[in-house]
Design a protein around this motif. Sequence first.
Motif, PDB file in Angstrom:
ATOM      1  N   LEU A 197      41.422  37.008  36.126  1.00 31.07           N
ATOM      2  CA  LEU A 197      42.141  36.622  34.909  1.00 31.07           C
ATOM      3  C   LEU A 197      43.606  36.323  35.215  1.00 31.07           C
ATOM      4  O   LEU A 197      44.165  35.335  34.714  1.00 31.07           O
ATOM      5  CB  LEU A 197      42.027  37.735  33.869  1.00 31.07           C
ATOM      6  CG  LEU A 197      40.618  37.950  33.285  1.00 31.07           C
ATOM      7  CD1 LEU A 197      40.563  39.231  32.466  1.00 31.07           C
ATOM      8  CD2 LEU A 197      40.179  36.758  32.437  1.00 31.07           C
ATOM      9  N   LYS A 198      44.223  37.138  36.038  1.00 29.31           N
ATOM     10  CA  LYS A 198      45.617  36.910  36.392  1.00 29.31           C
ATOM     11  C   LYS A 198      45.785  35.592  37.147  1.00 29.31           C
ATOM     12  O   LYS A 198      46.778  34.888  36.948  1.00 29.31           O
ATOM     13  CB  LYS A 198      46.145  38.080  37.237  1.00 29.31           C
ATOM     14  CG  LYS A 198      46.330  39.368  36.442  1.00 29.31           C
ATOM     15  CD  LYS A 198      46.764  40.522  37.322  1.00 29.31           C
ATOM     16  CE  LYS A 198      48.158  40.326  37.868  1.00 29.31           C
ATOM     17  NZ  LYS A 198      48.597  41.516  38.665  1.00 29.31           N
ATOM     18  N   GLU A 199      44.817  35.251  37.982  1.00 31.37           N
ATOM     19  CA  GLU A 199      44.869  33.978  38.708  1.00 31.37           C
ATOM     20  C   GLU A 199      44.848  32.787  37.754  1.00 31.37           C
ATOM     21  O   GLU A 199      45.387  31.722  38.063  1.00 31.37           O
ATOM     22  CB  GLU A 199      43.689  33.880  39.679  1.00 31.37           C
ATOM     23  CG  GLU A 199      43.818  34.767  40.905  1.00 31.37           C
ATOM     24  CD  GLU A 199      42.527  34.864  41.704  1.00 31.37           C
ATOM     25  OE1 GLU A 199      41.545  34.181  41.320  1.00 31.37           O
ATOM     26  OE2 GLU A 199      42.499  35.618  42.698  1.00 31.37           O
ATOM     27  N   ARG A 200      44.247  32.976  36.592  1.00 31.88           N
ATOM     28  CA  ARG A 200      44.179  31.916  35.581  1.00 31.88           C
ATOM     29  C   ARG A 200      45.353  31.988  34.612  1.00 31.88           C
ATOM     30  O   ARG A 200      45.412  31.212  33.655  1.00 31.88           O
ATOM     31  CB  ARG A 200      42.862  32.022  34.806  1.00 31.88           C
ATOM     32  CG  ARG A 200      41.618  31.792  35.661  1.00 31.88           C
ATOM     33  CD  ARG A 200      40.350  32.075  34.869  1.00 31.88           C
ATOM     34  NE  ARG A 200      40.245  31.213  33.688  1.00 31.88           N
ATOM     35  CZ  ARG A 200      39.344  31.371  32.720  1.00 31.88           C
ATOM     36  NH1 ARG A 200      38.477  32.369  32.790  1.00 31.88           N
ATOM     37  NH2 ARG A 200      39.309  30.547  31.698  1.00 31.88           N
ATOM     38  N   GLY A 201      46.270  32.900  34.846  1.00 29.40           N
ATOM     39  CA  GLY A 201      47.422  33.035  33.967  1.00 29.40           C
ATOM     40  C   GLY A 201      47.112  33.712  32.652  1.00 29.40           C
ATOM     41  O   GLY A 201      47.815  33.506  31.654  1.00 29.40           O
ATOM     42  N   ILE A 202      46.055  34.526  32.630  1.00 25.76           N
ATOM     43  CA  ILE A 202      45.619  35.210  31.412  1.00 25.76           C
ATOM     44  C   ILE A 202      46.024  36.677  31.484  1.00 25.76           C
ATOM     45  O   ILE A 202      45.658  37.383  32.423  1.00 25.76           O
ATOM     46  CB  ILE A 202      44.097  35.082  31.222  1.00 25.76           C
ATOM     47  CG1 ILE A 202      43.707  33.603  31.090  1.00 25.76           C
ATOM     48  CG2 ILE A 202      43.633  35.864  29.999  1.00 25.76           C
ATOM     49  CD1 ILE A 202      42.205  33.367  31.080  1.00 25.76           C
ATOM     50  N   ALA A 203      46.775  37.127  30.486  1.00 22.01           N
ATOM     51  CA  ALA A 203      47.233  38.508  30.450  1.00 22.01           C
ATOM     52  C   ALA A 203      46.083  39.446  30.069  1.00 22.01           C
ATOM     53  O   ALA A 203      45.127  39.030  29.411  1.00 22.01           O
ATOM     54  CB  ALA A 203      48.373  38.663  29.458  1.00 22.01           C
ATOM     55  N   VAL A 204      46.194  40.689  30.492  1.00 21.03           N
ATOM     56  CA  VAL A 204      45.123  41.669  30.256  1.00 21.03           C
ATOM     57  C   VAL A 204      45.671  42.907  29.559  1.00 21.03           C
ATOM     58  O   VAL A 204      46.682  43.481  29.991  1.00 21.03           O
ATOM     59  CB  VAL A 204      44.452  42.087  31.581  1.00 21.03           C
ATOM     60  CG1 VAL A 204      43.395  43.168  31.326  1.00 21.03           C
ATOM     61  CG2 VAL A 204      43.816  40.879  32.275  1.00 21.03           C
ATOM     62  N   LEU A 205      44.990  43.303  28.496  1.00 17.53           N
ATOM     63  CA  LEU A 205      45.197  44.617  27.877  1.00 17.53           C
ATOM     64  C   LEU A 205      43.986  45.443  28.283  1.00 17.53           C
ATOM     65  O   LEU A 205      42.864  45.137  27.904  1.00 17.53           O
ATOM     66  CB  LEU A 205      45.292  44.490  26.350  1.00 17.53           C
ATOM     67  CG  LEU A 205      45.799  45.702  25.556  1.00 17.53           C
ATOM     68  CD1 LEU A 205      46.011  45.321  24.087  1.00 17.53           C
ATOM     69  CD2 LEU A 205      44.884  46.910  25.636  1.00 17.53           C
ATOM     70  N   LEU A 206      44.216  46.480  29.051  1.00 18.93           N
ATOM     71  CA  LEU A 206      43.128  47.290  29.579  1.00 18.93           C
ATOM     72  C   LEU A 206      42.833  48.460  28.657  1.00 18.93           C
ATOM     73  O   LEU A 206      43.702  49.279  28.363  1.00 18.93           O
ATOM     74  CB  LEU A 206      43.491  47.797  30.972  1.00 18.93           C
ATOM     75  CG  LEU A 206      42.405  48.552  31.748  1.00 18.93           C
ATOM     76  CD1 LEU A 206      41.182  47.677  31.977  1.00 18.93           C
ATOM     77  CD2 LEU A 206      42.957  49.045  33.088  1.00 18.93           C
ATOM     78  N   ALA A 207      41.584  48.513  28.171  1.00 25.18           N
ATOM     79  CA  ALA A 207      41.141  49.617  27.318  1.00 25.18           C
ATOM     80  C   ALA A 207      40.445  50.652  28.186  1.00 25.18           C
ATOM     81  O   ALA A 207      39.400  50.383  28.780  1.00 25.18           O
ATOM     82  CB  ALA A 207      40.207  49.102  26.229  1.00 25.18           C
ATOM     83  N   GLY A 208      41.020  51.829  28.258  1.00 31.66           N
ATOM     84  CA  GLY A 208      40.502  52.859  29.143  1.00 31.66           C
ATOM     85  C   GLY A 208      39.276  53.570  28.597  1.00 31.66           C
ATOM     86  O   GLY A 208      38.974  53.537  27.399  1.00 31.66           O
ATOM     87  N   MET A 209      38.567  54.206  29.501  1.00 34.63           N
ATOM     88  CA  MET A 209      37.370  54.973  29.158  1.00 34.63           C
ATOM     89  C   MET A 209      37.431  56.297  29.914  1.00 34.63           C
ATOM     90  O   MET A 209      38.112  56.404  30.937  1.00 34.63           O
ATOM     91  CB  MET A 209      36.117  54.185  29.534  1.00 34.63           C
ATOM     92  CG  MET A 209      34.818  54.774  29.022  1.00 34.63           C
ATOM     93  SD  MET A 209      34.803  55.124  27.250  1.00 34.63           S
ATOM     94  CE  MET A 209      35.168  53.501  26.565  1.00 34.63           C
ATOM     95  N   MET A 210      36.699  57.287  29.411  1.00 31.23           N
ATOM     96  CA  MET A 210      36.616  58.582  30.079  1.00 31.23           C
ATOM     97  C   MET A 210      35.158  58.926  30.329  1.00 31.23           C
ATOM     98  O   MET A 210      34.278  58.575  29.533  1.00 31.23           O
ATOM     99  CB  MET A 210      37.284  59.657  29.228  1.00 31.23           C
ATOM    100  CG  MET A 210      38.771  59.424  29.010  1.00 31.23           C
ATOM    101  SD  MET A 210      39.564  60.726  28.031  1.00 31.23           S
ATOM    102  CE  MET A 210      39.537  62.067  29.230  1.00 31.23           C
ATOM    103  N   ALA A 211      34.918  59.612  31.416  1.00 33.69           N
ATOM    104  CA  ALA A 211      33.549  59.990  31.768  1.00 33.69           C
ATOM    105  C   ALA A 211      33.030  61.040  30.790  1.00 33.69           C
ATOM    106  O   ALA A 211      33.771  61.937  30.376  1.00 33.69           O
ATOM    107  CB  ALA A 211      33.510  60.546  33.187  1.00 33.69           C
TER     108      ALA A 211
END
Length: 213
Positions: A123-137
């Motif tokens: 995604l970064k290579e395409r110039g697209i920003a990322v909002l990362l939604a975390g998870m827990m085990a």
Amino acid sequence: MALKDFLPFFLSIAMTIALSAVARAENVSVVAFGDSLMAGYQLPPEDAFPTRLEKALKEKGLDVTIANAGVSGDTTSGGLARIDWSVPDGTKGVILELGANDALRGIPPEETRKNLEAMISRLKERGIAVLLAGMMAPPNMGSDYAARFNPIYPELAREHKLELYPFFLDGVVTEAGLKLDDGMHPNSDGIGTMVERFLPTAERFINSLAKGE
């Protein structure tokens, strides 16, 4: 004819270009990319997380479109296989929410991390920003698994300088009244809680995209 006589013409062109740029910048196109938690498992389409989040952001005055690219049962490996064609050109940002099914299936956290990092990099290579939604085990996976799985999201966010929402199911996971009968997926009220808690992070992310940061 003196140069000053052309000034209104030049100013008109400059204003048109500026207004056009503003118009283009107004709408922010986002893809919500994830699993059943994003897809809206057993919920009407209007209650799916992306739809409710888009509505909440618009009520805040933000011109944003959020496409739902959630696939029930998807793992990080499944997401990696479809990330390129599921996120169309012109997308400004992606809310990346995957990993819950990896944990439920006991997939090695190292593989989960590798897949998430590959998606972020593409995604970064395409110039697209990322909002990362975390998870827990889940607790039944044991402390060793959790110690390897849970740090994945904050570490990736720190390394790639991403906006992070630490735990996608925050406020819902321990509340039976906010989940479906399966005890895992949020019901409509649960989605409402998730959107309310997620909103400040999403608002900050969308504003950064609108500013081209």
